[in-house]
Structure formats: structure tokens, C-alpha cells
Design a protein around this motif. Structure first.
Motif, PDB file in Angstrom:
ATOM      1  N   SER A  49      12.697  30.382  48.939  1.00  0.00           N
ATOM      2  CA  SER A  49      11.347  30.117  49.442  1.00  0.00           C
ATOM      3  C   SER A  49      11.238  30.482  50.917  1.00  0.00           C
ATOM      4  O   SER A  49      10.239  31.063  51.355  1.00  0.00           O
ATOM      5  CB  SER A  49      10.981  28.644  49.245  1.00  0.00           C
ATOM      6  OG  SER A  49      10.895  28.334  47.879  1.00  0.00           O
ATOM      7  N   LYS A  50      12.271  30.166  51.679  1.00  0.00           N
ATOM      8  CA  LYS A  50      12.268  30.482  53.106  1.00  0.00           C
ATOM      9  C   LYS A  50      12.378  31.990  53.338  1.00  0.00           C
ATOM     10  O   LYS A  50      11.602  32.571  54.100  1.00  0.00           O
ATOM     11  CB  LYS A  50      13.423  29.754  53.793  1.00  0.00           C
ATOM     12  CG  LYS A  50      13.482  29.959  55.283  1.00  0.00           C
ATOM     13  CD  LYS A  50      14.637  29.178  55.868  1.00  0.00           C
ATOM     14  CE  LYS A  50      14.738  29.438  57.363  1.00  0.00           C
ATOM     15  NZ  LYS A  50      15.880  28.770  57.964  1.00  0.00           N
ATOM     16  N   GLY A  53       9.303  33.785  51.754  1.00  0.00           N
ATOM     17  CA  GLY A  53       8.010  33.231  52.148  1.00  0.00           C
ATOM     18  C   GLY A  53       7.188  32.758  50.963  1.00  0.00           C
ATOM     19  O   GLY A  53       5.988  33.006  50.897  1.00  0.00           O
ATOM     20  N   LEU A  54       7.815  32.039  50.034  1.00  0.00           N
ATOM     21  CA  LEU A  54       7.134  31.572  48.825  1.00  0.00           C
ATOM     22  C   LEU A  54       6.607  30.157  49.004  1.00  0.00           C
ATOM     23  O   LEU A  54       7.314  29.292  49.520  1.00  0.00           O
ATOM     24  CB  LEU A  54       8.088  31.587  47.631  1.00  0.00           C
ATOM     25  CG  LEU A  54       8.700  32.925  47.244  1.00  0.00           C
ATOM     26  CD1 LEU A  54       9.708  32.727  46.122  1.00  0.00           C
ATOM     27  CD2 LEU A  54       7.609  33.889  46.813  1.00  0.00           C
ATOM     28  N   ASP A  55       5.390  29.923  48.580  1.00  0.00           N
ATOM     29  CA  ASP A  55       4.889  28.551  48.538  1.00  0.00           C
ATOM     30  C   ASP A  55       5.322  27.926  47.205  1.00  0.00           C
ATOM     31  O   ASP A  55       5.961  28.570  46.370  1.00  0.00           O
ATOM     32  CB  ASP A  55       3.369  28.510  48.717  1.00  0.00           C
ATOM     33  CG  ASP A  55       2.626  29.302  47.655  1.00  0.00           C
ATOM     34  OD1 ASP A  55       3.278  29.892  46.767  1.00  0.00           O
ATOM     35  OD2 ASP A  55       1.383  29.332  47.715  1.00  0.00           O
ATOM     36  N   ASP A  56       4.972  26.653  46.999  1.00  0.00           N
ATOM     37  CA  ASP A  56       5.406  25.947  45.791  1.00  0.00           C
ATOM     38  C   ASP A  56       4.868  26.597  44.515  1.00  0.00           C
ATOM     39  O   ASP A  56       5.569  26.684  43.506  1.00  0.00           O
ATOM     40  CB  ASP A  56       4.972  24.477  45.844  1.00  0.00           C
ATOM     41  CG  ASP A  56       5.809  23.677  46.826  1.00  0.00           C
ATOM     42  OD1 ASP A  56       6.913  24.135  47.172  1.00  0.00           O
ATOM     43  OD2 ASP A  56       5.357  22.592  47.233  1.00  0.00           O
ATOM     44  N   SER A  58       4.035  29.777  43.985  1.00  0.00           N
ATOM     45  CA  SER A  58       4.725  31.055  43.731  1.00  0.00           C
ATOM     46  C   SER A  58       6.131  30.830  43.187  1.00  0.00           C
ATOM     47  O   SER A  58       6.562  31.511  42.254  1.00  0.00           O
ATOM     48  CB  SER A  58       4.804  31.891  44.998  1.00  0.00           C
ATOM     49  OG  SER A  58       3.526  32.221  45.455  1.00  0.00           O
TER      50      SER A  58
END
Length: 111
Positions: A49-50, A53-56, A58
């Protein structure tokens, strides 16, 4: 009295040999590989995610692709095995699992 043998009679006489043990081990390895896939996805949640750059939402969609694959595989697997045989389907599924596993390991982003 000429009774026909029952299913239990046939299974009792067949026994368990090396062939059945090999089939059990191969099927167990495939199930374990599938389980490890979900474990790896959950362990990589924060780093991926970091980095990507993924949000929850995605990341959840990414994890849901595993279940979509299970759904499609289960719906088509029996039909294909009946059509082409169990052995070719197990070999094909194993190869697909390896190819897409390596592809996902080499992925640099979601898309």
C-alpha cells in the motif's frame, strides 16, 4: 445368495497404495500454495500500500481478484476435467498457477 458388492466393499478391497499417496500429496501442495497466496497478500498489505500508493479500496480489490479466480476456476474446473481428463487439468492449473505467481511477483504496480 448372489449379492452385488457395495461401494464400501470395492473401496475396502482397493486399499491405499503409492498412487493414492502421490495424488494426495500433489493435491495438498496445490491447496497449500493457494493458501500461501492469501497469507502473502495479507502480510504485504502495508508495504505494498505504501510503495504503490494504494488506498483501502484498491488493496481490497487486489485481494478480491484471488476470490474471483477461485470462483472462475471452481465453476469451470469440473467441466474442463470432464472434457479433457483430470490429469491434464491438474497439470494445466499447476502451470497457470506458477506462471501467474511469477508474474505477480514481478509486478511493479497494480495495473
Amino acid at each position: 445368495d448372489d449379492e452385488l458388492p457395495t461401494l464400501e466393499d470395492h473401496l475396502g478391497n482397493a486399499g491405499v497404495g503409492w498412487f493414492q499417496v502421490k495424488i494426495f500429496l500433489i493435491a495438498s501442495l496445490l491447496v497449500a500454495a493457494d493458501g500461501m497466496e492469501m497469507t502473502v497478500i495479507s502480510l504485504l498489505r502495508k508495504p505494498l500500500s505504501k510503495e504503490w500508493g494504494l488506498d483501502d479500496v484498491s488493496f481490497s480489490a487486489l485481494g478480491s481478484t484471488v476470490f474471483a479466480g477461485l470462483l472462475l476456476g471452481n465453476l469451470s474446473g469440473g467441466f474442463l476435467a470432464d472434457m479433457y481428463g483430470r490429469r491434464p487439468c491438474m497439470i494445466g492449473v499447476s502451470l497457470l498457477f506458477c506462471v501467474f505467481g511469477v508474474a505477480s511477483a514481478l509486478a511493479t504496480n497494480v495495473w
